[in-house]
Design a protein around this motif. Structure first.
Motif, PDB file in Angstrom:
ATOM      1  N   UNK A   1      55.535  73.715  41.119  1.00  0.00           N
ATOM      2  CA  UNK A   1      54.478  72.758  40.787  1.00  0.00           C
ATOM      3  C   UNK A   1      54.733  72.193  39.395  1.00  0.00           C
ATOM      4  N   UNK A   2      54.789  70.862  39.234  1.00  0.00           N
ATOM      5  CA  UNK A   2      55.051  70.295  37.904  1.00  0.00           C
ATOM      6  C   UNK A   2      53.904  70.575  36.931  1.00  0.00           C
ATOM      7  N   UNK A   3      54.234  70.836  35.705  1.00  0.00           N
ATOM      8  CA  UNK A   3      53.221  71.096  34.682  1.00  0.00           C
ATOM      9  C   UNK A   3      52.539  69.819  34.218  1.00  0.00           C
ATOM     10  N   UNK A   4      53.186  68.671  34.397  1.00  0.00           N
ATOM     11  CA  UNK A   4      52.637  67.387  33.999  1.00  0.00           C
ATOM     12  C   UNK A   4      52.688  66.427  35.190  1.00  0.00           C
ATOM     13  N   UNK A   5      51.778  65.434  35.229  1.00  0.00           N
ATOM     14  CA  UNK A   5      51.820  64.462  36.329  1.00  0.00           C
ATOM     15  C   UNK A   5      53.088  63.629  36.271  1.00  0.00           C
ATOM     16  N   UNK A   6      53.577  63.172  37.409  1.00  0.00           N
ATOM     17  CA  UNK A   6      54.820  62.381  37.424  1.00  0.00           C
ATOM     18  C   UNK A   6      54.634  61.030  36.743  1.00  0.00           C
ATOM     19  N   UNK A   7      55.703  60.506  36.202  1.00  0.00           N
ATOM     20  CA  UNK A   7      55.670  59.218  35.508  1.00  0.00           C
ATOM     21  C   UNK A   7      56.097  58.115  36.481  1.00  0.00           C
TER      22      UNK A   7
END
Length: 439
Positions: free
Chosen positions: A262-268
């Motif tokens: 799970x990514x720690x930050x939202x995708x760009x």
């Protein structure tokens, strides 16, 4: 086919886990008062994300175990009815969930069959707190108490666990987690839906600035992983007056294999969406210029097809968003600024695009008016961003949709697409180009 198989397996498993509603006659010993606090163990269970959209967020439950009487039950607040009215209730924002109890071992086997994490944290509660929480769960599962109106961010299968733990801790859990959250609800949503970019963008489109406000860590615990993290950090005062971790021990029953982290930050996504908008909008202008120079059928058909696709991809969600605002209880869709970019008018690109492909002489004029209106409304939505009330985090959607609207407006204005000229039969005699001369 594999995705359909997984969905049917998940559906069957959930139906099997839905036991007959509890009654006063089959209350567990902690519900009848037969359990002693020192014999009880209570576990917070965190299930990892799954394959379908509903399971991308993960799941959570509480397990109560009486070690002396050799009884245990898992309490699951994520039950809902798979009947013919379910989709309508969900669409209207009126979907009821309920809590049910089931065998912990059977539930763990089910989630393992779906290749989803199963992690447990034993809560370091006093005997009195264990009895209180266990009895509350046993009472809550009774038919007259078990139903609740589901709200994804405010009242779901995980917030119910969080609130139950907080009650037996006397409100200290909420107090400890009253600090600012790591990110907004939208950013968490985009983070968890990054596994499916098209659905991620669609959900981003449908939700308003209600999920862009600063939130507390307590509010972040609508997510199973966040609640697990907060419980692991929580300190409680023990009988000796000293602080102790709320988690006595933590362990995994099953660890999923092959799942992306799970990514720690939202995708760009913003640069990619802007590039897509510019390419699609610029492509419309290019097709119109090609059609003006060549006068051929191909650019007209391609431009009509492009309009058809835009109407389907943006018009249908725009229409759905408009209906959800006016007629449903999904408050998260109300006053959505994305309606400036795509709305029910965008649907008109579908029939007009078909007309253009078929060679209608009126289609270009209709398209020109439609796209000038949509482009003007889209620019208005952009200009209004300078005002404080228009603070929705929708720059990604503006970057995607507005260039398309402007490109379409330009395509039907500066380089107008001409429908094929009609060939009409004439009754007039054709004049000879040469006259014969005689002497």
């Amino acid at each position: 086919m594999p995705r359909l198989t997984r969905f049917l397996t998940c559906l069957l498993g959930l139906l099997l886990l839905a036991a007959t509603p509890a009654s006063a006659q089959d209350m567990p010993p902690w519900g009848t008062g037969d359990s002693k606090g020192e014999d009880l163990s209570i576990y917070l269970v965190t299930f990892g994300p799954g394959d379908d959209v509903a399971s991308w967020w993960g799941h959570g439950s509480l397990v109560v175990e009486d070690q002396r009487l050799k009884q245990s039950r898992l309490y699951n607040y994520g039950m809902f009815s798979f009947d013919e009215r379910m989709l309508m209730r969900y669409a209207m924002g009126r979907l009821e969930f309920w809590v049910d109890d089931a065998s912990p071992a059977g539930t763990f086997r089910f989630y393992r069959s779906l290749n989803r994490d199963v992690r447990l944290q034993e809560l370091n509660l006093s005997p009195e707190q264990r009895v209180e929480l266990a009895k509350a769960l046993a009472v809550n599962v009774l038919p007259e108490n078990r139903n609740y109106l589901y709200q994804h961010y405010a009242d779901n299968c995980v917030t119910r666990l969080r609130d139950g733990i907080d009650r037996v801790l006397g409100g200290t859990f909420q107090q400890a987690m009253s600090g600012p959250g790591r990110m907004t609800l939208r950013e968490h949503t985009r983070r968890y839906t990054a596994v499916g970019p098209p659905m991620s963008v669609l959900l981003d489109f449908l939700m308003n600035d209600e999920i862009d406000k600063p939130i507390t860590r307590w509010q972040e615990a609508f997510l199973p992983d966040e609640l697990e993290r907060q419980v692991a950090e929580m300190q409680v005062v023990g009988p000796d007056g000293q602080k102790h971790p709320l988690v006595a021990r933590a362990f995994s029953v099953y660890t999923a294999t092959g799942r992306p982290a799970l990514p720690e930050q939202p995708p760009k996504y913003a640069p990619v969406l802007l590039l897509m908008g510019l390419v699609f909008g610029g492509g419309a202008v290019g097709l119109a210029l090609w059609g003006r120079r060549s006068g051929g059928r191909a650019p007209r058909v391609l431009l009509g097809l492009q309009n058809l696709l835009v109407g389907l991809v943006f018009g249908i969600p725009g229409f759905a968003l408009f209906i959800m605002w006016l007629f449903t209880d999904h408050t998260v869709t109300y006053h959505n600024e994305n309606l400036f970019q795509a709305n029910p008018l965008t649907l008109l690109a579908i029939p007009f695009g078909v007309q253009l492909m078929l060679g209608s002489k009126k289609a270009p004029g209709r398209m020109r008016l439609l796209w000038w209106v949509l482009a003007g409304v889209g620019v208005l939505g952009l200009v209004l961003k300078v005002l404080p009330p228009f603070d929705q985090d929708n720059w990604r959607l503006i970057g995607l949709i507005l260039p398309i609207s402007l490109g379409m407006a330009g395509a039907f204005t500066r380089a107008r697409v001409q429908a094929p000229a009609e060939v009409r039969p004439s009754s007039e005699p054709v004049a000879p180009s040469l006259k014969a001369s005689g002497s």
